[in-house]
Design a protein around this motif. Structure first.
Motif, PDB file in Angstrom:
ATOM      1  N   SER A   1     -37.891  10.502  11.685  1.00 55.10           N
ATOM      2  CA  SER A   1     -38.171   9.389  11.295  1.00 55.10           C
ATOM      3  C   SER A   1     -38.820   8.356  11.775  1.00 55.10           C
ATOM      4  CB  SER A   1     -36.708   8.844  10.554  1.00 55.10           C
ATOM      5  OG  SER A   1     -36.379  10.031   9.449  1.00 55.10           O
ATOM      6  N   ARG A   2     -39.250   7.063  11.175  1.00 53.67           N
ATOM      7  CA  ARG A   2     -39.839   6.272  11.916  1.00 53.67           C
ATOM      8  C   ARG A   2     -38.748   5.363  12.650  1.00 53.67           C
ATOM      9  NH1 ARG A   2     -44.878   4.577  11.019  1.00 53.67           N
ATOM     10  NH2 ARG A   2     -44.600   2.517  11.914  1.00 53.67           N
ATOM     11  N   GLN A   3     -37.669   5.227  12.234  1.00 56.88           N
ATOM     12  CA  GLN A   3     -36.464   4.479  12.655  1.00 56.88           C
ATOM     13  C   GLN A   3     -35.304   5.683  12.687  1.00 56.88           C
ATOM     14  OE1 GLN A   3     -36.201   0.698  11.551  1.00 56.88           O
ATOM     15  NE2 GLN A   3     -37.241   0.002  13.426  1.00 56.88           N
ATOM     16  N   HIS A   4     -35.417   6.506  13.357  1.00 52.30           N
ATOM     17  CA  HIS A   4     -34.364   7.784  13.413  1.00 52.30           C
ATOM     18  C   HIS A   4     -32.975   7.501  13.522  1.00 52.30           C
ATOM     19  CE1 HIS A   4     -34.273  12.037  12.726  1.00 52.30           C
ATOM     20  NE2 HIS A   4     -33.242  12.051  13.225  1.00 52.30           N
ATOM     21  N   ALA A   5     -32.609   6.829  14.737  1.00 55.27           N
ATOM     22  CA  ALA A   5     -31.352   6.701  15.336  1.00 55.27           C
ATOM     23  C   ALA A   5     -31.302   5.186  16.127  1.00 55.27           C
ATOM     24  CB  ALA A   5     -30.825   7.953  15.909  1.00 55.27           C
ATOM     25  N   ARG A   6     -30.137   4.830  16.564  1.00 54.48           N
ATOM     26  CA  ARG A   6     -29.906   3.817  17.510  1.00 54.48           C
ATOM     27  C   ARG A   6     -28.823   4.305  18.449  1.00 54.48           C
ATOM     28  NH1 ARG A   6     -27.964   0.410  13.221  1.00 54.48           N
ATOM     29  NH2 ARG A   6     -25.729   0.402  13.444  1.00 54.48           N
ATOM     30  N   ILE A   7     -29.101   3.703  19.678  1.00 53.20           N
ATOM     31  CA  ILE A   7     -27.956   3.742  20.636  1.00 53.20           C
ATOM     32  C   ILE A   7     -27.817   2.187  20.955  1.00 53.20           C
ATOM     33  CG2 ILE A   7     -27.175   4.574  22.949  1.00 53.20           C
ATOM     34  CD1 ILE A   7     -29.227   6.972  22.688  1.00 53.20           C
ATOM     35  N   VAL A   8     -26.542   1.698  20.967  1.00 51.28           N
ATOM     36  CA  VAL A   8     -26.145   0.416  21.186  1.00 51.28           C
ATOM     37  C   VAL A   8     -25.477   0.611  22.436  1.00 51.28           C
ATOM     38  CG1 VAL A   8     -24.712  -1.569  20.324  1.00 51.28           C
ATOM     39  CG2 VAL A   8     -26.110  -0.409  18.988  1.00 51.28           C
TER      40      VAL A   8
ATOM     41  N   ILE B   1     -28.422  15.143  22.751  1.00 50.80           N
ATOM     42  CA  ILE B   1     -28.672  14.703  21.509  1.00 50.80           C
ATOM     43  C   ILE B   1     -29.981  15.218  21.071  1.00 50.80           C
ATOM     44  CG2 ILE B   1     -29.224  12.468  20.110  1.00 50.80           C
ATOM     45  CD1 ILE B   1     -28.019  10.873  22.649  1.00 50.80           C
ATOM     46  N   ARG B   2     -30.045  15.947  19.984  1.00 52.17           N
ATOM     47  CA  ARG B   2     -31.170  16.547  19.287  1.00 52.17           C
ATOM     48  C   ARG B   2     -31.548  15.646  18.141  1.00 52.17           C
ATOM     49  NH1 ARG B   2     -34.798  20.428  20.914  1.00 52.17           N
ATOM     50  NH2 ARG B   2     -32.971  21.770  21.383  1.00 52.17           N
ATOM     51  N   ILE B   3     -32.825  15.355  18.200  1.00 58.64           N
ATOM     52  CA  ILE B   3     -33.680  14.242  17.408  1.00 58.64           C
ATOM     53  C   ILE B   3     -34.889  15.113  17.246  1.00 58.64           C
ATOM     54  CG2 ILE B   3     -34.826  12.304  16.899  1.00 58.64           C
ATOM     55  CD1 ILE B   3     -32.473  10.951  18.277  1.00 58.64           C
ATOM     56  N   GLY B   4     -35.352  15.720  16.105  1.00 57.60           N
ATOM     57  CA  GLY B   4     -36.395  16.314  15.673  1.00 57.60           C
ATOM     58  C   GLY B   4     -36.521  17.637  16.879  1.00 57.60           C
ATOM     59  N   PRO B   5     -37.757  17.653  17.381  1.00 59.23           N
ATOM     60  CA  PRO B   5     -37.950  18.480  18.556  1.00 59.23           C
ATOM     61  C   PRO B   5     -37.423  18.350  19.973  1.00 59.23           C
ATOM     62  CG  PRO B   5     -39.997  17.260  18.143  1.00 59.23           C
ATOM     63  CD  PRO B   5     -38.950  17.007  17.144  1.00 59.23           C
TER      64      PRO B   5
ATOM     65  N   LEU C   1     -29.849   6.569  11.592  1.00 58.53           N
ATOM     66  CA  LEU C   1     -30.089   5.402  10.643  1.00 58.53           C
ATOM     67  C   LEU C   1     -30.543   5.959   9.396  1.00 58.53           C
ATOM     68  CD1 LEU C   1     -32.198   3.166  13.167  1.00 58.53           C
ATOM     69  CD2 LEU C   1     -29.868   2.770  12.164  1.00 58.53           C
ATOM     70  N   GLY C   2     -29.837   7.240   8.705  1.00 53.41           N
ATOM     71  CA  GLY C   2     -30.174   7.543   7.642  1.00 53.41           C
ATOM     72  C   GLY C   2     -31.457   8.510   7.712  1.00 53.41           C
ATOM     73  N   SER C   3     -31.697   8.898   8.666  1.00 55.66           N
ATOM     74  CA  SER C   3     -32.892   9.994   8.910  1.00 55.66           C
ATOM     75  C   SER C   3     -32.839  11.030   8.073  1.00 55.66           C
ATOM     76  CB  SER C   3     -32.983  10.341  10.386  1.00 55.66           C
ATOM     77  OG  SER C   3     -31.889  11.165  10.625  1.00 55.66           O
ATOM     78  N   LYS C   4     -34.302  11.587   7.515  1.00 52.72           N
ATOM     79  CA  LYS C   4     -34.116  12.839   6.782  1.00 52.72           C
ATOM     80  C   LYS C   4     -33.649  13.894   7.315  1.00 52.72           C
ATOM     81  CE  LYS C   4     -37.708  15.267   4.267  1.00 52.72           C
ATOM     82  NZ  LYS C   4     -39.139  15.296   3.727  1.00 52.72           N
ATOM     83  N   ASN C   5     -34.048  14.279   8.622  1.00 62.27           N
ATOM     84  CA  ASN C   5     -33.480  15.560   9.131  1.00 62.27           C
ATOM     85  C   ASN C   5     -32.233  15.346   9.914  1.00 62.27           C
ATOM     86  OD1 ASN C   5     -35.621  17.216   8.291  1.00 62.27           O
ATOM     87  ND2 ASN C   5     -37.132  16.218   9.676  1.00 62.27           N
ATOM     88  N   GLY C   6     -31.674  14.165  10.064  1.00 62.51           N
ATOM     89  CA  GLY C   6     -30.294  14.070  10.813  1.00 62.51           C
ATOM     90  C   GLY C   6     -30.505  14.065  12.246  1.00 62.51           C
ATOM     91  N   THR C   7     -29.473  13.491  12.958  1.00 64.90           N
ATOM     92  CA  THR C   7     -29.279  13.605  14.570  1.00 64.90           C
ATOM     93  C   THR C   7     -28.156  14.514  14.899  1.00 64.90           C
ATOM     94  OG1 THR C   7     -30.094  11.115  14.296  1.00 64.90           O
ATOM     95  CG2 THR C   7     -28.847  12.107  16.399  1.00 64.90           C
TER      96      THR C   7
END
Length: 218
Positions: free
Chosen positions: A154-161, A197-201, A172-178
């Motif tokens: 997603s354009r804004q998929h996740a965040r790390i603070v 951490i797996r985000i997409g590929p 951040l409510g991504s379509k494919n999850g984190t």
């Protein structure tokens, strides 16, 4: 004060509330009330104290406070009977009960991104990506702190603070999850050194400050 909770970022200095990057509209009274509850969380404030601080030197009716609380709940998608953020304390007042993380970088976190003195980083293949104090967004958008050019992201998929020595991951409510350690992320999850951490590929390995300097670059 800048606070992250669920998909929301509350920025007191700029009087801005956003959800997954999109601005959320609040009246001045609702913004001030939410800020008060966030500042003292998880302590509850009485109705009298809230009225005095949101409407100083002004006499308001008994319905004014519940009306503003209702506005906040609608903006956050919250429910009074199953409160995720604003809880009613019967015969007393209200409290913020959501899992929230304060951004110690505040308004200057964007400028801090270039130097990133936190010591935290993400190892992505042979590349070590430093994480700045405060919010680091991961997504497809080229403006993200970690930009992953993939249609699965997603354009804004996740965040790390990053706050001090603590780093918290939130989807951040991504379509494919984190995925964190192979499990889909729900809510705020604290990171430990070596977490995958797996985000997409993309497979990202979190490096804590104490260990980040020992990682080898390609």
């Amino acid at each position: 004060m800048k606070v992250h909770f669920a998909t929301f970022v509350f920025d007191e200095a700029s009087r801005d509330l956003r959800s997954a990057g999109q601005r959320v509209s609040l009246s001045p009274q609702a913004f001030d009330l939410l800020g008060l509850l966030l500042r003292v969380r998880p302590r509850a404030l009485s109705k009298a104290e809230l009225r005095d601080r949101v409407w100083p030197d002004t006499v308001v009716g008994e319905t004014s406070l519940p009306r503003v609380v209702g506005e906040i709940r609608r903006a956050l998608g919250d429910r009074p009977d199953q409160a995720s953020f604003v809880r009613t304390v019967q015969r007393f007042g209200y409290a913020f009960v959501g899992d929230a993380v304060e951004d110690v970088g505040g308004a200057g976190s964007e400028g801090a991104r270039g130097s990133s003195s936190t010591g935290c980083a993400l190892l992505w293949g042979e590349r070590l990506v430093p994480l700045a104090a405060g919010e680091n967004v991961v997504g497809r958008d080229p403006e993200c702190a970690v930009a992953i050019p993939s249609g699965l992201v997603s354009r804004q998929h996740a965040r790390i603070v990053v706050s001090g020595e603590r780093a918290v991951l939130h989807d951040l409510g991504s379509k494919n999850g984190t995925l964190l350690r192979g499990v889909r992320v729900l809510g705020n999850v604290e990171l430990a050194d070596g977490d995958e951490i797996r985000i997409g590929p993309a497979l990202l390995v979190f490096c804590a400050p104490a260990a980040g300097s020992t990682r080898t670059r390609g």
